[in-house]
Design a protein around this motif. Structure first.
Motif, PDB file in Angstrom:
ATOM      1  N   ARG A  76     -36.084 -10.207 -46.286  1.00 55.98           N
ATOM      2  CA  ARG A  76     -35.771  -8.910 -46.890  1.00 55.98           C
ATOM      3  C   ARG A  76     -35.802  -7.855 -45.806  1.00 55.98           C
ATOM      4  NH1 ARG A  76     -33.476  -8.936 -51.781  1.00 55.98           N
ATOM      5  NH2 ARG A  76     -33.890 -11.006 -52.557  1.00 55.98           N
ATOM      6  N   TYR A  77     -35.037  -6.829 -46.019  1.00 55.87           N
ATOM      7  CA  TYR A  77     -34.990  -5.756 -45.029  1.00 55.87           C
ATOM      8  C   TYR A  77     -36.368  -5.151 -44.912  1.00 55.87           C
ATOM      9  CZ  TYR A  77     -30.719  -6.470 -47.548  1.00 55.87           C
ATOM     10  OH  TYR A  77     -29.688  -7.053 -48.221  1.00 55.87           O
ATOM     11  N   SER A 115     -35.231   6.844 -38.862  1.00 57.69           N
ATOM     12  CA  SER A 115     -33.809   6.611 -38.588  1.00 57.69           C
ATOM     13  C   SER A 115     -33.647   5.227 -37.950  1.00 57.69           C
ATOM     14  CB  SER A 115     -33.284   7.667 -37.626  1.00 57.69           C
ATOM     15  OG  SER A 115     -33.906   7.485 -36.362  1.00 57.69           O
ATOM     16  N   VAL A 116     -32.424   4.783 -37.869  1.00 64.79           N
ATOM     17  CA  VAL A 116     -32.129   3.502 -37.225  1.00 64.79           C
ATOM     18  C   VAL A 116     -32.665   3.484 -35.794  1.00 64.79           C
ATOM     19  CG1 VAL A 116     -30.202   2.138 -36.286  1.00 64.79           C
ATOM     20  CG2 VAL A 116     -30.144   2.935 -38.661  1.00 64.79           C
ATOM     21  N   GLY A 117     -32.391   4.559 -35.059  1.00 61.51           N
ATOM     22  CA  GLY A 117     -32.856   4.645 -33.670  1.00 61.51           C
ATOM     23  C   GLY A 117     -34.372   4.539 -33.581  1.00 61.51           C
ATOM     24  N   GLU A 118     -35.075   5.241 -34.494  1.00 62.61           N
ATOM     25  CA  GLU A 118     -36.541   5.218 -34.444  1.00 62.61           C
ATOM     26  C   GLU A 118     -37.091   3.859 -34.896  1.00 62.61           C
ATOM     27  OE1 GLU A 118     -38.885   7.052 -33.079  1.00 62.61           O
ATOM     28  OE2 GLU A 118     -37.138   8.069 -32.237  1.00 62.61           O
ATOM     29  N   ASN A 122     -28.844   4.488 -46.177  1.00 67.21           N
ATOM     30  CA  ASN A 122     -27.394   4.721 -46.196  1.00 67.21           C
ATOM     31  C   ASN A 122     -26.626   3.607 -45.506  1.00 67.21           C
ATOM     32  OD1 ASN A 122     -27.951   7.179 -47.428  1.00 67.21           O
ATOM     33  ND2 ASN A 122     -28.189   8.186 -45.450  1.00 67.21           N
ATOM     34  N   MET A 123     -27.214   2.438 -45.432  1.00 70.56           N
ATOM     35  CA  MET A 123     -26.536   1.308 -44.786  1.00 70.56           C
ATOM     36  C   MET A 123     -26.486   0.126 -45.729  1.00 70.56           C
ATOM     37  SD  MET A 123     -28.256   1.506 -41.060  1.00 70.56           S
ATOM     38  CE  MET A 123     -26.912   0.943 -40.071  1.00 70.56           C
ATOM     39  N   GLY A 162     -26.188  -5.974 -44.877  1.00 68.63           N
ATOM     40  CA  GLY A 162     -25.843  -6.646 -43.624  1.00 68.63           C
ATOM     41  C   GLY A 162     -26.160  -5.775 -42.426  1.00 68.63           C
ATOM     42  N   GLN A 163     -25.852  -4.470 -42.547  1.00 66.07           N
ATOM     43  CA  GLN A 163     -26.153  -3.561 -41.439  1.00 66.07           C
ATOM     44  C   GLN A 163     -27.661  -3.446 -41.239  1.00 66.07           C
ATOM     45  OE1 GLN A 163     -23.963  -0.190 -42.948  1.00 66.07           O
ATOM     46  NE2 GLN A 163     -22.387  -0.417 -41.367  1.00 66.07           N
ATOM     47  N   GLN A 164     -28.405  -3.407 -42.345  1.00 63.94           N
ATOM     48  CA  GLN A 164     -29.859  -3.301 -42.224  1.00 63.94           C
ATOM     49  C   GLN A 164     -30.439  -4.524 -41.521  1.00 63.94           C
ATOM     50  OE1 GLN A 164     -32.128  -1.900 -45.621  1.00 63.94           O
ATOM     51  NE2 GLN A 164     -30.291  -1.028 -46.509  1.00 63.94           N
ATOM     52  N   GLN A 165     -29.873  -5.709 -41.814  1.00 64.35           N
ATOM     53  CA  GLN A 165     -30.383  -6.900 -41.133  1.00 64.35           C
ATOM     54  C   GLN A 165     -30.027  -6.872 -39.645  1.00 64.35           C
ATOM     55  OE1 GLN A 165     -32.835  -7.790 -42.451  1.00 64.35           O
ATOM     56  NE2 GLN A 165     -32.793  -9.957 -42.876  1.00 64.35           N
ATOM     57  N   ARG A 166     -28.889  -6.266 -39.310  1.00 67.53           N
ATOM     58  CA  ARG A 166     -28.550  -6.121 -37.885  1.00 67.53           C
ATOM     59  C   ARG A 166     -29.533  -5.209 -37.185  1.00 67.53           C
ATOM     60  NH1 ARG A 166     -22.586  -6.866 -36.769  1.00 67.53           N
ATOM     61  NH2 ARG A 166     -21.831  -7.699 -38.715  1.00 67.53           N
ATOM     62  N   VAL A 167     -29.952  -4.139 -37.884  1.00 62.95           N
ATOM     63  CA  VAL A 167     -30.944  -3.234 -37.294  1.00 62.95           C
ATOM     64  C   VAL A 167     -32.263  -3.993 -37.091  1.00 62.95           C
ATOM     65  CG1 VAL A 167     -32.254  -1.098 -37.584  1.00 62.95           C
ATOM     66  CG2 VAL A 167     -29.870  -1.202 -38.344  1.00 62.95           C
TER      67      VAL A 167
END
Ligand code: ADP
Ligand code: MG
Length: 362
Positions: free
Chosen positions: A85-86, A93-96, A135-136, A139-144
């Motif tokens: 799970r994410y 944020s994604v960066g943080e 806001n993702m 799939g994008q969250q798993q990439r992060v």
């Protein structure tokens, strides 16, 4: 003798009187992509958590380059981890999120910014630093999560069913990315899944888990061609298992006798058993030939067609043996029998000697 890179040595884990892993032994080479494949509850996650340091084993040892890491706390093992799970921090944020492991390691801000940029590029999310996880897409969250696990260049990356919450198309897309990342970075990956196709697609080698033990370790083709146990044969690929009993056992080969008296001869025998012991004849569907005439004596069985399904590249034929055991045969597109078969057609199957195996009933 060279020291193995990563060694799982006799890992046993009890939760009260539940045996989560019994005796897991495995050696992993540097840079290898190793997958733990097995049904739910077979001890895959437990083994991974012990590697990560989230759980202590009841017995056994984990060695990295010959040194035990059991006394090294989880955060000092330098092992990256991605879960099912994410697990992103929703308020960062994604960066943080990606920077987090670097802040914990007290890295300077210039280097953090550079590494975050590089890690996001690796998972194809360039420029997403300021997005919020909410806001993702999944799939994008798993990439992060993958970028966060890789940002400090851990030598070993553990992944526990990271794609199982995603739909099939997205799963395949990220499988492809994971393969590319493995090739680009050379990181050693231990990957958990219960999906055989995913395991075959990704792995250098696969360890098949069953009831807290590893039943067999090998490359996909090795496991498929030479399954050591009935469980492995059943778990990798889909096979017909025709129940019968052993007859004429001679060393590592055996005959099999079926309920109506039909016999087959000289099949490789897995395990040890005497004449009369219950055993299954295993046949891989794509290695079965279907014909109007019987094959060579001892390597042929009469069958009756029950159903036909056209699937484009093949026609799947559901059939039954004379004594009622079901099996499936695939006819490639263009096979001379395609179009000539109907329900009730009487035919014969035959097989190449290496396509059949006998497994004792468990
Ligand atoms: P898998 O990942 O292959 O599905 P697990 O390693 O999670 O399997 O679990 C193996 C066995 O250990 C299962 O029977 C499970 O119920 C049990 N188990 C796992 N974690 C715990 C726990 N924290 N407490 C008690 N039993 C557990
Ligand atoms: Mg699990």
């Amino acid at each position: 003798m060279t020291v193995p890179y990563l060694q799982i040595d006799g890992i046993r884990k009890l939760y009260g009187d539940v045996v989560a892993t019994d005796r897991v032994d495995l050696t992993i080479a540097e840079g290898e992509f190793m997958t733990f494949l097995g049904p739910s509850g077979s001890g895959k996650s437990t083994t991974l958590y012990i590697l990560a340091g989230f759980q202590d084993p009841t017995a056994g040892d984990i060695r990295l380059r010959g040194q035990s890491i059991l006394n090294t706390p989880s955060h000092k093992r330098n092992i990256g981890m991605v879960f099912q799970r994410y697990t992103l921090f929703p308020h960062l944020s994604v960066g943080e999120n990606v920077a987090f492991p670097l802040r914990v390691r007290r890295m300077g801000s210039t280097e953090i910014a550079e590494r975050v940029k590089r890690a996001l590029a690796l998972v194809r999310l360039e420029g997403f630093e300021d997005r919020m996880p909410a806001n993702m897409s999944g799939g994008q969250q798993q990439r992060v999560a993958l970028a966060r696990a890789l940002v400090y260049d851990p030598p070993v990356l553990l992944m526990d069913e990271p794609l199982s919450a995603l739909d099939k198309k997205l799963r395949e897309e990220i499988q492809f990315e994971i393969r590319r990342i493995h090739q680009e970075t050379g990181v050693t990956i231990l990957y958990v899944t219960h999906d055989q196709e995913e395991a075959l697609r990704l792995s250098d080698r696969i360890a098949i888990f069953n009831k807290g033990r590893i039943e067999q370790v090998g490359t996909g083709p090795e496991l498929y061609a030479e399954p050591a146990t009935r469980f492995v044969a059943d778990f990798i690929g889909d096979s017909a298992f025709l129940p019968g009993e052993l007859s004429d056992v001679a060393g590592q080969r055996t005959g099999l006798r079926f309920p109506d008296g039909t016999r087959v001869a000289a099949v490789p025998l897995h395990g040890q058993g005497r004449a009369g012991a219950k055993a299954d004849l295993m046949l891989r569907p794509e290695r079965i030939e279907l014909d109007r005439a019987p094959g060579p004596d001892g390597a042929t069985l009469p069958v009756t067609v029950e159903d036909l399904t056209f699937l484009g590249n093949n026609t799947t034929v559901s059939a039954r043996t004379a004594w009622g055991a079901p099996l499936t045969v695939r006819l490639n597109f263009g096979h001379p029998l395609t179009g000539q078969l109907a329900r009730g057609s009487h035919l014969h199957i035959r097989w190449a000697p290496e396509a059949a195996h006998a497994f004792l009933r468990e």
